[in-house]
Design a protein around this motif. Structure first.
Motif, PDB file in Angstrom:
ATOM      1  N   ALA A  53      10.836   3.879  79.113  1.00  0.00           N
ATOM      2  CA  ALA A  53      11.260   4.456  77.844  1.00  0.00           C
ATOM      3  C   ALA A  53      10.601   5.797  77.553  1.00  0.00           C
ATOM      4  CB  ALA A  53      10.958   3.479  76.708  1.00  0.00           C
ATOM      5  N   ARG A  54       9.378   5.990  78.026  1.00  0.00           N
ATOM      6  CA  ARG A  54       8.678   7.236  77.712  1.00  0.00           C
ATOM      7  C   ARG A  54       7.597   7.458  78.756  1.00  0.00           C
ATOM      8  NH1 ARG A  54       4.349   8.365  73.607  1.00  0.00           N
ATOM      9  NH2 ARG A  54       4.413  10.603  73.184  1.00  0.00           N
ATOM     10  N   GLY A  55       7.479   8.712  79.189  1.00  0.00           N
ATOM     11  CA  GLY A  55       6.458   9.042  80.186  1.00  0.00           C
ATOM     12  C   GLY A  55       6.867  10.255  80.972  1.00  0.00           C
ATOM     13  N   ARG A  56       6.369  10.329  82.233  1.00  0.00           N
ATOM     14  CA  ARG A  56       6.723  11.445  83.100  1.00  0.00           C
ATOM     15  C   ARG A  56       6.910  10.939  84.519  1.00  0.00           C
ATOM     16  NH1 ARG A  56       2.163  13.148  85.942  1.00  0.00           N
ATOM     17  NH2 ARG A  56       3.275  15.045  86.534  1.00  0.00           N
ATOM     18  N   ILE A  57       7.753  11.668  85.237  1.00  0.00           N
ATOM     19  CA  ILE A  57       8.008  11.330  86.639  1.00  0.00           C
ATOM     20  C   ILE A  57       6.852  11.877  87.467  1.00  0.00           C
ATOM     21  CG2 ILE A  57       9.618  11.571  88.566  1.00  0.00           C
ATOM     22  CD1 ILE A  57      11.772  12.290  86.429  1.00  0.00           C
ATOM     23  N   THR A  58       6.213  11.003  88.215  1.00  0.00           N
ATOM     24  CA  THR A  58       5.117  11.449  89.084  1.00  0.00           C
ATOM     25  C   THR A  58       5.592  11.675  90.516  1.00  0.00           C
ATOM     26  OG1 THR A  58       4.470   9.150  89.488  1.00  0.00           O
ATOM     27  CG2 THR A  58       3.363  10.324  87.691  1.00  0.00           C
ATOM     28  N   ASN A 113      14.809   4.914  78.074  1.00  0.00           N
ATOM     29  CA  ASN A 113      15.137   4.072  79.216  1.00  0.00           C
ATOM     30  C   ASN A 113      16.628   4.220  79.502  1.00  0.00           C
ATOM     31  OD1 ASN A 113      15.671   1.861  80.992  1.00  0.00           O
ATOM     32  ND2 ASN A 113      13.812   0.871  80.247  1.00  0.00           N
ATOM     33  N   GLY A 114      16.944   4.902  80.589  1.00  0.00           N
ATOM     34  CA  GLY A 114      18.323   5.212  80.921  1.00  0.00           C
ATOM     35  C   GLY A 114      18.587   6.695  81.047  1.00  0.00           C
ATOM     36  N   GLN A 115      17.601   7.527  80.700  1.00  0.00           N
ATOM     37  CA  GLN A 115      17.777   8.973  80.817  1.00  0.00           C
ATOM     38  C   GLN A 115      18.101   9.348  82.260  1.00  0.00           C
ATOM     39  OE1 GLN A 115      14.601  11.451  79.176  1.00  0.00           O
ATOM     40  NE2 GLN A 115      14.814  12.874  80.902  1.00  0.00           N
ATOM     41  N   PRO A 670      12.719  -5.329  73.425  1.00  0.00           N
ATOM     42  CA  PRO A 670      11.684  -4.685  72.608  1.00  0.00           C
ATOM     43  C   PRO A 670      10.439  -4.304  73.388  1.00  0.00           C
ATOM     44  CG  PRO A 670      11.708  -7.048  72.205  1.00  0.00           C
ATOM     45  CD  PRO A 670      12.890  -6.752  73.090  1.00  0.00           C
ATOM     46  N   ARG A 671      10.351  -4.726  74.657  1.00  0.00           N
ATOM     47  CA  ARG A 671       9.181  -4.369  75.466  1.00  0.00           C
ATOM     48  C   ARG A 671       9.339  -3.009  76.131  1.00  0.00           C
ATOM     49  NH1 ARG A 671       9.555  -9.385  79.329  1.00  0.00           N
ATOM     50  NH2 ARG A 671      11.681  -8.543  79.256  1.00  0.00           N
ATOM     51  N   ASN A 672      10.590  -2.674  76.523  1.00  0.00           N
ATOM     52  CA  ASN A 672      10.762  -1.449  77.316  1.00  0.00           C
ATOM     53  C   ASN A 672      11.963  -0.600  76.899  1.00  0.00           C
ATOM     54  OD1 ASN A 672      13.001  -2.846  78.338  1.00  0.00           O
ATOM     55  ND2 ASN A 672      11.863  -3.604  80.125  1.00  0.00           N
ATOM     56  N   GLY A 673      12.674  -0.988  75.849  1.00  0.00           N
ATOM     57  CA  GLY A 673      13.770  -0.170  75.360  1.00  0.00           C
ATOM     58  C   GLY A 673      15.014  -0.199  76.211  1.00  0.00           C
ATOM     59  N   ARG A 674      15.122  -1.152  77.122  1.00  0.00           N
ATOM     60  CA  ARG A 674      16.288  -1.198  78.007  1.00  0.00           C
ATOM     61  C   ARG A 674      17.406  -2.014  77.361  1.00  0.00           C
ATOM     62  NH1 ARG A 674      17.085   0.522  82.911  1.00  0.00           N
ATOM     63  NH2 ARG A 674      18.614  -0.395  84.313  1.00  0.00           N
ATOM     64  N   ILE A 675      18.626  -1.498  77.410  1.00  0.00           N
ATOM     65  CA  ILE A 675      19.781  -2.267  76.943  1.00  0.00           C
ATOM     66  C   ILE A 675      20.049  -3.374  77.948  1.00  0.00           C
ATOM     67  CG2 ILE A 675      22.262  -2.175  76.447  1.00  0.00           C
ATOM     68  CD1 ILE A 675      21.857   0.740  75.595  1.00  0.00           C
TER      69      ILE A 675
END
Length: 748
Positions: A53-58, A113-115, A670-675
């Motif tokens: 849901a939120r962060g950066r690609i490493t 989550n899904g971007q 509600p844990r990770n924002g994934r549909i």
């Protein structure tokens, strides 16, 4: 006050049930939609979605995808050409249609989550989708707020503006509520919802140097064109958007989403025409939907049912990367007379995909709460719910004090009650072992106009061409404009051709807010008036013309010409005598003039489409399964241009409202924002078995302040539907369900 002639005084096409002019092409399979246009060298693209849901690609590993035979390119933030950010002024709606503020593939940041984090381009669609599943990403996760229920207490009030008002206050509603002899104070909730048009979003993009052609499934041709020009740094005139056929759109195709931008980006990066057709799941991941909401409605009344206090507050969500707060309390400002009113809307930003327009944004879910609370108040008072509503029907707008330009709710309820058999409603109704309930609710949607530019061309042979870049999503928009033009010029309908769905045509507004028919229709009427003025001026120059000495106001356009009581002359004769092969009328409208005019009108009038819904349900007492058995609605939508297509629109809105009431909800982990239900096998829209025969009626009474008396029909049908169902369930079972959808577990 601007007045317009009612349809009875005009020529014979407005008000008739006319087949859609594109109906044959669609039923014969000749209509080509956005994903059905082929070009030499056409490539296909597929999206790769984030799983956090939120962060950066490493790290992002595309080696396996690139190794698949037929893969042309894999674009990521490491190699994709950059797009320009979307920016615009307050009068530039092209910036407002940006679905999100994310500059796709130009950043390693993940916002929901899904971007889309990569795009695979391949020779075939199957290859692109297969290779997309092989892309692997590693992330640094950051804390994310994705649980609406948990975050709702952090909501802050939404700031309004002169165009979009959020909230209102009159008197002291809380004190009046506390002092009221009878009151209700209820909370309601509605879930997140997703778009499910028959045609998923699709784009076919072709670059020729710096010139771009886009075949797109869009509700917003002109705004999309301007938006693409800005994002890709080319003149607006270099972009052509073609969208003659759109397979349904209920707001989700009004904004510009990742699929469109990345298809255009992929075409530029590969030098190939590219088609990107979203899968059904990708629509859920990359196209916004309706916000969930929590709402409070508190009503105070005297012993006779007259309201003393009306409170409606709401909490919705947007995203950190876009979305607009829904005007959930909008209908409550206008529906009922109360001396003390408090309306407040709040919103919280989450790390989810941006919310967006969905049929009757605000009104669809807001009317569920206010109309359910009115029904509950009727129970507390021992009053008939229709009588309670009529006892509180205002003479002027309850908040602003403006006049209603057109309001016939008393007639709607009287006519609807008679047709539905409301007098047969009693306590403890049964059909065999099934519990039976009847419910009513008010439908309400504001009537709005947007600027539309139109050109009309009348040829010497009597044919007429209307040119406007309007959007046709199946509702018969082009057919309605042909009917209006035929009436205005007094020519046969079959002689009128409408050119639409192309950004090279004069720009139309977005097909949204139930604005398009009235907005474009006003332009058609004005352009036709210019034509008649020009034709009359030509006739006056000709010796012996029977029109010499007459004003246009004295003439009637009919039988292919201009006529008065003593005679007339055909267009063909007038143009022949003048040596002209055609005449043209053009209307060009800008945003600034529109905004000024709208604010001026809003100070004087409240304009709206209204309706009364009547619902009968059957409830199984063992399983508590709810079935809608009968439905009747009566609408006041002003002049009906085409009865067939208008009634189809009304029924479509009701069906969508039944989904809101009984079946539809987007489930978000509600844990990770994934549909977790991104498909039509798990997200349940109404099917034929869920929908009874829908009986719809309309008054056909023109609004004298709107062009041709048109008010708008696309969205009013869904408003109030969920409340009518809930009120019928309350009558059948004694249980008030305040959290949509009304599923059997909530009645057990």
């Amino acid at each position: 006050m601007t007045t317009f002639a009612p349809p009875e005084t005009r020529t014979p096409y407005v008000g008739r049930a006319v087949d859609r002019i594109d109906g044959a092409a669609k039923t014969h399979g000749e209509a080509r939609f956005a994903a059905e246009h082929s070009y030499p060298g056409l490539a296909h693209a597929a999206l790769v979605h984030s799983t956090i849901a939120r962060g950066r690609i490493t790290a992002i590993d595309t080696a396996a995808a690139r190794a698949v035979p037929g893969v042309i390119e894999v674009l990521t933030h490491e190699n994709a050409p950059a797009m320009k950010p979307a920016k615009g002024g307050p009068l530039d709606l092209s910036s407002m249609v940006s679905g999100t503020s994310v500059n796709y593939l130009a950043t390693d940041q993940v916002h929901w989550n899904g971007q889309p984090v990569a795009v695979v381009v391949a020779e075939t669609q199957e290859t692109a989708r297969h290779a997309a599943r092989l892309v692997r990403s590693a992330y640094e996760e950051l804390p994310a707020a994705v649980d609406f229920a948990a975050e709702a207490p952090n909501a802050v009030p939404v700031k309004g503006n002169p165009i979009m008002q959020h909230g209102a206050e009159k008197g002291d509603a809380e004190a009046a509520l506390a002092a009221a002899p009878v009151s209700v104070d209820l909370t309601f909730s509605t879930p997140a919802l997703n778009h499910n048009a028959i045609e998923p979003h699709a784009t076919t993009a072709v670059w020729n140097g710096d010139e771009l052609t886009v075949h797109e499934s869009t509700q917003s041709i002109a705004f999309l064109r301007r938006h693409l020009a800005k994002r890709f740094g080319v003149p607006e005139g270099n972009v052509r958007v073609l969208s003659p056929y759109v397979g349904g759109g209920f707001g989700g195709k009004g904004s510009v989403w990742a699929g469109t931008l990345l298809a255009v980006l992929a075409a530029r990066a590969t030098g190939r025409p590219v088609r990107l057709a979203l899968t059904r799941e990708a629509v859920y991941r990359a196209v916004g939907g309706r916000t969930p909401s929590t709402q409070r409605v508190a009503l105070g009344a005297d012993a006779h049912g007259r309201l003393t206090a009306l409170i409606h507050t709401s909490v919705s969500h947007t995203s950190r990367i876009g979305g607009n707060a829904e005007p959930i309390t909008a209908a409550s400002r206008h529906l009922y007379a109360a001396p003390n009113i408090l309306l407040r809307e709040s919103s919280v930003q989450l790390d989810l995909l941006a919310t967006t327009f969905m049929r009757a944004p605000g009104e669809a879910i807001g009317t569920f709460a206010i109309e359910s609370a009115m029904d509950e108040l009727a129970w507390r008072l021992g009053m008939d719910p229709i009588e309670l509503r009529l006892a509180n029907e205002p003479e002027r707008d309850p908040v602003g004090g403006q006049e209603f330009s057109h309001r016939r709710l008393r007639e709607l309820y009287t006519k609807g009650a008679e047709l539905f058999g409301w007098h047969r409603r009693t306590e403890g109704m049964r059909d065999g072992r099934l519990l039976v309930g009847m419910g009513v609710a008010t439908a309400y949607h504001p009537a709005v106009m947007l600027p539309a530019s139109v050109t009309v061309r009348l040829a010497a042979d009597g044919t007429v061409v209307v040119r406007c870049g309007l959007q046709e999503m199946g509702m018969g928009a082009a057919t309605a404009q042909a009917q209006i033009a035929a009436d205005e010029l007094g020519v046969p309908l079959e002689s009128v051709r409408v050119e639409y769905g192309d950004s090279d045509l004069p720009p139309a507004p977005m097909a949204g807010g139930s604005t398009q028919t009235a907005s474009v229709g006003a332009g058609v009427v004005a352009a036709c008036a210019k034509i008649k003025q020009t034709v009359l001026a030509l006739a006056r120059r000709a010796p012996g013309s029977p029109l010499r000495g007459h004003r246009l106001a004295d003439l009637q356009a009919r039988d292919g010409g201009l006529h008065h009581a003593g005679g007339g002359q055909t267009y063909a004769d007038i143009l022949a005598a003048a040596g002209r092969d055609h005449v043209e009328g053009a209307i060009k409208q800008g945003m600034l003039g529109f905004v000024v005019g709208m604010l001026r009108e809003r100070r004087r009038w409240v304009k709206a489409a209204t309706g009364a819904h009547f619902c009968e349900v059957r409830v199984d007492p063992d399983t508590m399964e709810v079935r809608v058995a009968r439905w009747l609605s009566v609408f006041d939508i002003g002049t009906v241009v085409n009865t067939r297509t208008a009634e189809s629109q009304m029924r479509g809105g009701i069906v969508m409202g039944l989904g809101l009431a009984l079946t539809e909800q987007t489930l978000i982990d509600p844990r990770n924002g994934r549909i977790v239900n991104p498909s039509l096998s798990e997200y349940h829209v109404p099917v034929h078995a869920d929908v009874p025969r829908l009986e719809v009626h309309h008054l056909g009474d023109p609004d004298p302040t709107m062009p041709l008396g048109i008010v708008g029909v696309g969205e009013v049908g869904i408003t109030g539907v969920a409340a009518a169902v809930g009120n019928a369930v309350r009558h059948a079972t004694g249980t008030r369900v305040r959290d949509l959808p009304i599923t059997l577990d909530k009645l057990m």
